[in-house]
Design a protein around this motif. Structure first.
Motif, PDB file in Angstrom:
ATOM      1  N   GLN A   1      -2.472   6.310   0.728  1.00 18.77           N
ATOM      2  CA  GLN A   1      -3.740   5.618   0.455  1.00 18.77           C
ATOM      3  C   GLN A   1      -3.762   4.303   1.231  1.00 18.77           C
ATOM      4  OE1 GLN A   1      -3.341   5.081  -3.729  1.00 18.77           O
ATOM      5  NE2 GLN A   1      -4.119   7.109  -4.226  1.00 18.77           N
ATOM      6  N   ARG A   2      -3.775   4.374   2.525  1.00 18.17           N
ATOM      7  CA  ARG A   2      -3.657   3.178   3.362  1.00 18.17           C
ATOM      8  C   ARG A   2      -4.807   2.193   3.208  1.00 18.17           C
ATOM      9  NH1 ARG A   2       0.042   4.148   8.256  1.00 18.17           N
ATOM     10  NH2 ARG A   2      -0.581   2.029   8.629  1.00 18.17           N
ATOM     11  N   ASP A   3      -5.961   2.671   2.736  1.00 20.80           N
ATOM     12  CA  ASP A   3      -7.106   1.777   2.605  1.00 20.80           C
ATOM     13  C   ASP A   3      -7.070   0.957   1.314  1.00 20.80           C
ATOM     14  OD1 ASP A   3      -7.435   4.220   1.286  1.00 20.80           O
ATOM     15  OD2 ASP A   3      -9.614   4.056   1.274  1.00 20.80           O
ATOM     16  N   VAL A   4      -6.155   1.262   0.385  1.00 17.84           N
ATOM     17  CA  VAL A   4      -6.031   0.526  -0.877  1.00 17.84           C
ATOM     18  C   VAL A   4      -4.827  -0.413  -0.761  1.00 17.84           C
ATOM     19  CG1 VAL A   4      -5.697   0.690  -3.369  1.00 17.84           C
ATOM     20  CG2 VAL A   4      -6.992   2.473  -2.167  1.00 17.84           C
TER      21      VAL A   4
ATOM     22  N   ARG B   1       0.850  -1.188   0.000  1.00 13.57           N
ATOM     23  CA  ARG B   1       0.000   0.000   0.000  1.00 13.57           C
ATOM     24  C   ARG B   1       0.886   1.238   0.000  1.00 13.57           C
ATOM     25  NH1 ARG B   1      -2.245  -1.068   6.070  1.00 13.57           N
ATOM     26  NH2 ARG B   1      -0.393  -0.416   7.200  1.00 13.57           N
TER      27      ARG B   1
END
Length: 126
Positions: A39-42, A35
């Motif tokens: 953009q830690r959620d992707v 990651r």
């Protein structure tokens, strides 16, 4: 007297230490989670091609800018933060923020209980 010609390619690698870097790299094929810190959620999967205490080389699908903050979840080690040092033709080189022990990525990861012992049944002869 004649001077012996110097090979600038060999001499420059000896002076800047790049020859030492290659000796410590561990070539392997390892799938890891990746990651970008922004953009830690992707989270995506990548293939790691070599690993050392200071960095790695991975295959990626989308280009990433040099200097971008990234993180890799390497089995046996966990999430490792670093920065993209270079990016060329679907591969990136990453310098870790802190050294790691690359041997941990090669150790088997155990999940707890051992696999049951399976015994082949003895069949009577008729």
């Amino acid at each position: 007297m004649d001077q012996v010609g110097r090979n600038p390619v060999q001499d420059s690698s000896a002076e800047d230490g790049t020859h030492k870097r290659n000796q410590n790299r561990d070539s392997l094929f390892l799938v890891a989670q990746f990651r970008q810190s922004a953009q830690r959620d992707v989270v995506r999967q990548v293939r790691i091609r070599n690993l050392s205490s200071g960095g790695l080389m991975a295959e990626i699908t989308d280009p990433i800018a040099q200097g971008a903050a990234v993180e890799f979840d390497v089995r046996g080690i966990g999430w490792i933060p670093g920065r993209v040092a270079w990016s060329v033709a679907g591969r990136i080189g990453v310098a870790f923020d802190h050294p790691i022990d690359p041997v941990l990525a090669r150790k088997p990861v155990t999940g707890g209980a051992k696999a049951p012992l399976v015994v082949k049944p003895i069949l009577p002869v008729i």
